[in-house]
Design an enzyme around this catalytic site. Structure first.
Site, short mmCIF file in Angstrom:
data_model
loop_
_atom_site.label_atom_id
_atom_site.label_comp_id
_atom_site.label_asym_id
_atom_site.label_seq_id
_atom_site.Cartn_x
_atom_site.Cartn_y
_atom_site.Cartn_z
N ASP A 109 0.83 -1.21 0.07
CA ASP A 109 -0.05 0.00 0.21
C ASP A 109 0.61 1.40 -0.02
OD1 ASP A 109 -1.93 1.66 0.36
OD2 ASP A 109 -3.03 0.65 1.69
N PHE A 158 -10.97 0.59 -0.03
CA PHE A 158 -10.34 -0.23 0.79
C PHE A 158 -11.08 -1.82 0.88
CE2 PHE A 158 -11.59 0.37 5.57
CZ PHE A 158 -10.91 -0.87 6.07
N ARG A 171 -11.01 -12.60 7.06
CA ARG A 171 -9.50 -12.87 6.01
C ARG A 171 -9.84 -13.87 5.41
NH1 ARG A 171 -5.16 -10.80 8.49
NH2 ARG A 171 -5.20 -9.37 10.32
C1 PRP Z 1 -1.17 -5.46 6.44
C2 PRP Z 1 -0.81 -5.95 4.73
C3 PRP Z 1 1.12 -4.95 4.54
C4 PRP Z 1 1.32 -3.49 5.31
C5 PRP Z 1 0.77 -3.08 3.89
O1 PRP Z 1 -0.59 -5.84 7.05
O2 PRP Z 1 -0.80 -7.21 5.07
O3 PRP Z 1 2.23 -6.21 5.29
O4 PRP Z 1 -0.79 -3.48 5.48
O5 PRP Z 1 0.29 -1.97 3.91
P1 PRP Z 1 1.96 -0.30 3.67
O6 PRP Z 1 2.54 -1.07 2.21
O7 PRP Z 1 1.33 0.90 4.22
O8 PRP Z 1 3.09 -0.39 4.35
P2 PRP Z 1 -1.71 -4.69 8.39
O9 PRP Z 1 -0.52 -4.21 8.88
O10 PRP Z 1 -2.69 -5.20 8.01
O11 PRP Z 1 -1.24 -6.48 9.45
P3 PRP Z 1 -1.73 -7.53 8.35
O12 PRP Z 1 -0.92 -8.21 7.78
O13 PRP Z 1 -1.64 -8.74 10.31
O14 PRP Z 1 -3.20 -7.94 9.29
#
Ligand code: PRP
Length: 188
Positions: A109, A158, A171
């Site tokens: 992201d 989102f 999930r």
């Molecule tokens: C999500 C996804 C990535 C990160 C990407 O993890 O799995 O690790 O966000 O976002 P970024 O590019 O803005 O850093 P999340 O924090 O939602 O945790 P999860 O994997 O446990 O759902």
């Protein structure tokens, strides 16, 4: 504690269907198998969102490979979004020095998570270090990061399902859905 609502009440559209996933993931597995043929390979998954993608992807990687896991969290409320700083909360169990490492993620992201994790892993001196992400929210990038294998480039929406959570639920959905902002209220 109130129970989560059925996902249908929060969904505005299906962005990536189960059929699209079932077509694209074997293509990625085949490409990875070709690219690393004759090489040692370790897949590293960042918990938790990448787990569903990892387990499907590895079924389509036809060369021998190892798997390891790590977890990260932000330094404080909002820190991850504003500074991109992440803290390693679960380290690898394997030594990756001199090995071909492929980081498997559900989504890139802002890119801040991958940027931090790549810097952390680079210090362990792998032979090669590449990134495979199912989803690339390209227009949201804050940190420029390389993505060597991409499943789908998606708009800045989102999303949830297929490993990605909405408040730690959903999930398990077999597709990537978009949350309807008119129907969803974030928890306090
Ligand atoms: C999500 C996804 C990535 C990160 C990407 O993890 O799995 O690790 O966000 O976002 P970024 O590019 O803005 O850093 P999340 O924090 O939602 O945790 P999860 O994997 O446990 O759902």
């Amino acid at each position: 504690m109130s129970l989560p609502r059925p996902y249908e009440e929060l969904l505005s559209e299906v962005l990536v269907t189960e059929e699209q996933l079932k077509k694209r993931i074997p293509e990625l597995g085949a490409q990875i198998s070709r690219d690393y043929a004759g090489e040692d390979l370790v897949l590293i998954c960042i918990l938790r969102g990448g787990v569903m993608f990892l387990t499907d992807l590895m079924r389509h990687i036809t060369i021998p490979h190892s798997v390891d896991f790590m977890a990260v969290s932000s330094y404080g409320a909002g820190a991850r979004e504003t500074t991109g700083q992440v803290r390693i909360t679960l380290d690898l169990t394997m030594n990756i020095s001199g090995r071909n490492v492929l980081l498997v993620e559900d989504i890139v992201d802002s890119g801040n998570t991958i940027a931090s994790v790549l810097a952390f892993l680079e210090s362990r001196q792998p032979k090669t270090l590449k990134v495979c992400s199912l989803l690339d929210k390209a227009e949201s990038r804050q940190s420029e990061v390389p993505i060597h294998y991409t499943g789908f480039v998606i708009p800045n929406k989102f999303v949830f399902g297929y490993g990605l959570d909405l408040d730690e639920y959903y999930r398990n959905l077999p597709f990537i859905g978009v949350v309807d902002p008119k129907k969803y209220t974030p928890p306090n």
